[in-house]
Motif scaffolding. Sequence first.
Motif, mmCIF file in Angstrom:
data_model
loop_
_atom_site.group_PDB
_atom_site.id
_atom_site.type_symbol
_atom_site.label_atom_id
_atom_site.label_comp_id
_atom_site.label_asym_id
_atom_site.label_seq_id
_atom_site.Cartn_x
_atom_site.Cartn_y
_atom_site.Cartn_z
ATOM 1 N N GLY A 207 -49.738 63.408 13.170
ATOM 2 C CA GLY A 207 -50.810 63.956 13.990
ATOM 3 C C GLY A 207 -52.104 63.193 13.958
ATOM 4 O O GLY A 207 -53.087 63.611 14.579
ATOM 5 N N THR A 208 -52.148 62.061 13.254
ATOM 6 C CA THR A 208 -53.377 61.284 13.162
ATOM 7 C C THR A 208 -53.283 60.017 14.013
ATOM 8 O O THR A 208 -52.227 59.665 14.520
ATOM 9 C CB THR A 208 -53.687 60.897 11.702
ATOM 10 O OG1 THR A 208 -52.648 60.028 11.219
ATOM 11 C CG2 THR A 208 -53.764 62.124 10.823
ATOM 12 N N ILE A 209 -54.400 59.343 14.147
ATOM 13 C CA ILE A 209 -54.515 58.113 14.941
ATOM 14 C C ILE A 209 -55.148 57.027 14.064
ATOM 15 O O ILE A 209 -56.089 57.291 13.314
ATOM 16 C CB ILE A 209 -55.396 58.347 16.189
ATOM 17 C CG1 ILE A 209 -54.699 59.279 17.184
ATOM 18 C CG2 ILE A 209 -55.762 57.029 16.870
ATOM 19 C CD1 ILE A 209 -53.519 58.687 17.917
ATOM 20 N N VAL A 210 -54.634 55.803 14.179
ATOM 21 C CA VAL A 210 -55.201 54.664 13.459
ATOM 22 C C VAL A 210 -56.098 53.854 14.406
ATOM 23 O O VAL A 210 -55.738 53.647 15.571
ATOM 24 C CB VAL A 210 -54.096 53.749 12.894
ATOM 25 C CG1 VAL A 210 -54.681 52.498 12.251
ATOM 26 C CG2 VAL A 210 -53.250 54.502 11.870
ATOM 27 N N ILE A 211 -57.234 53.414 13.904
ATOM 28 C CA ILE A 211 -58.135 52.538 14.656
ATOM 29 C C ILE A 211 -58.210 51.191 13.953
ATOM 30 O O ILE A 211 -58.494 51.126 12.748
ATOM 31 C CB ILE A 211 -59.552 53.140 14.760
ATOM 32 C CG1 ILE A 211 -59.513 54.546 15.366
ATOM 33 C CG2 ILE A 211 -60.459 52.207 15.581
ATOM 34 C CD1 ILE A 211 -58.978 54.602 16.785
ATOM 35 N N ASN A 212 -57.952 50.121 14.691
ATOM 36 C CA ASN A 212 -58.107 48.755 14.185
ATOM 37 C C ASN A 212 -59.222 48.059 14.953
ATOM 38 O O ASN A 212 -59.243 48.107 16.190
ATOM 39 C CB ASN A 212 -56.819 47.949 14.372
ATOM 40 C CG ASN A 212 -55.726 48.360 13.413
ATOM 41 O OD1 ASN A 212 -55.992 48.855 12.330
ATOM 42 N ND2 ASN A 212 -54.481 48.171 13.815
ATOM 43 N N ILE A 213 -60.121 47.396 14.245
ATOM 44 C CA ILE A 213 -61.144 46.575 14.892
ATOM 45 C C ILE A 213 -60.568 45.180 15.117
ATOM 46 O O ILE A 213 -59.926 44.614 14.234
ATOM 47 C CB ILE A 213 -62.406 46.479 14.017
ATOM 48 C CG1 ILE A 213 -62.980 47.872 13.722
ATOM 49 C CG2 ILE A 213 -63.454 45.585 14.689
ATOM 50 C CD1 ILE A 213 -63.536 48.592 14.918
ATOM 51 N N GLY A 214 -60.813 44.624 16.326
ATOM 52 C CA GLY A 214 -60.290 43.307 16.665
ATOM 53 C C GLY A 214 -61.348 42.217 16.649
ATOM 54 O O GLY A 214 -62.502 42.431 16.243
ATOM 55 N N ASP A 215 -60.955 41.031 17.120
ATOM 56 C CA ASP A 215 -61.842 39.855 17.108
ATOM 57 C C ASP A 215 -63.137 40.118 17.870
ATOM 58 O O ASP A 215 -64.224 39.731 17.430
ATOM 59 C CB ASP A 215 -61.127 38.651 17.725
ATOM 60 C CG ASP A 215 -59.906 38.219 16.935
ATOM 61 O OD1 ASP A 215 -59.719 38.705 15.803
ATOM 62 O OD2 ASP A 215 -59.135 37.384 17.452
#
Length: 300
Positions: A207-215
């Motif tokens: 039920g969760t969401i992952v956030i990745n920061i990109g270039d």
Amino acid sequence: METKTCVPIIDLQDTSGLPEKLVKAGEEWGCFRLLNHGIPRELMSEMKVVCRSLLDLPTEIKQGNCPPGPGRRYTPPNLAGPYFEGLNIYDMASPGAVDDFCAQVDASPHRREILLKYSQALRDLAKDLGGKIMEGLGLAGEIFKNWPFQLQMNKYNYSNETVGTTGAVMHSDPGFLTVLQDDELVNGLEIVNRFTGELVSVDPIPGTIVINIGDLGKVWSNGRFCNVKHRVQCYQPRVRISIALFVFGPKGKKVEAPSELVDSEHPRLYIPFDFEEYRKLRISTNSPTGEALELFRASN
């Protein structure tokens, strides 16, 4: 007792210092997991079913007549990812993008409805995060307005023979940020701790969401945010499904850090550049973890 290293977990309904928490997670990890993000669990489950059904279609339907390159609809298994395949809707917020995709793969009305609801929910979440990140940095205004978003559906075809192998090679994402629904049953996402260099498993939480920061997030923040390096490993012989929304770069404008994030103590690190040109350069220079950013370093 030894404690397990894990990425930050942020509750979006806990508003106390929320913008600052998001900024800190972007600076220290470039990756964090969201609780209470507003996307219904039922919709997430339905989208996973739709994703699996579309990626189980015959290759000729997934491939269609779309040429390879940026914006291609289907990524088949290849030397870099022999167990991975993906379907995507490039610039999915543009008029007719989802309808065109559904027509190409002969998606049912139900699949189309779920795709539309889900893609809109992820886009709304990305815009909300963008606003809170701006607030956390002391900036005013709206970010991500009229930026292209790409919805990508991923399938990792794991078996007994693939356990211990890599499903997606080490990379950073080229855009600003990625909103990811990872597989709640099949782990495999690993990130690099920017301070220690160790690999950290991003264990799933249903039920969760992952956030990745990109270039692009690193460039826009003038180096404050970490463009997190990550890969996907095969831990068990089960098909793994994930769904990602990539927030790319602005249309018709160059990418650069806001003037408020640049001063004598924090000089501008990168010269302004066009995101699509950068994305092509990443490919042509074989820079999967953002090495091509060094070509845009400012001479201070």
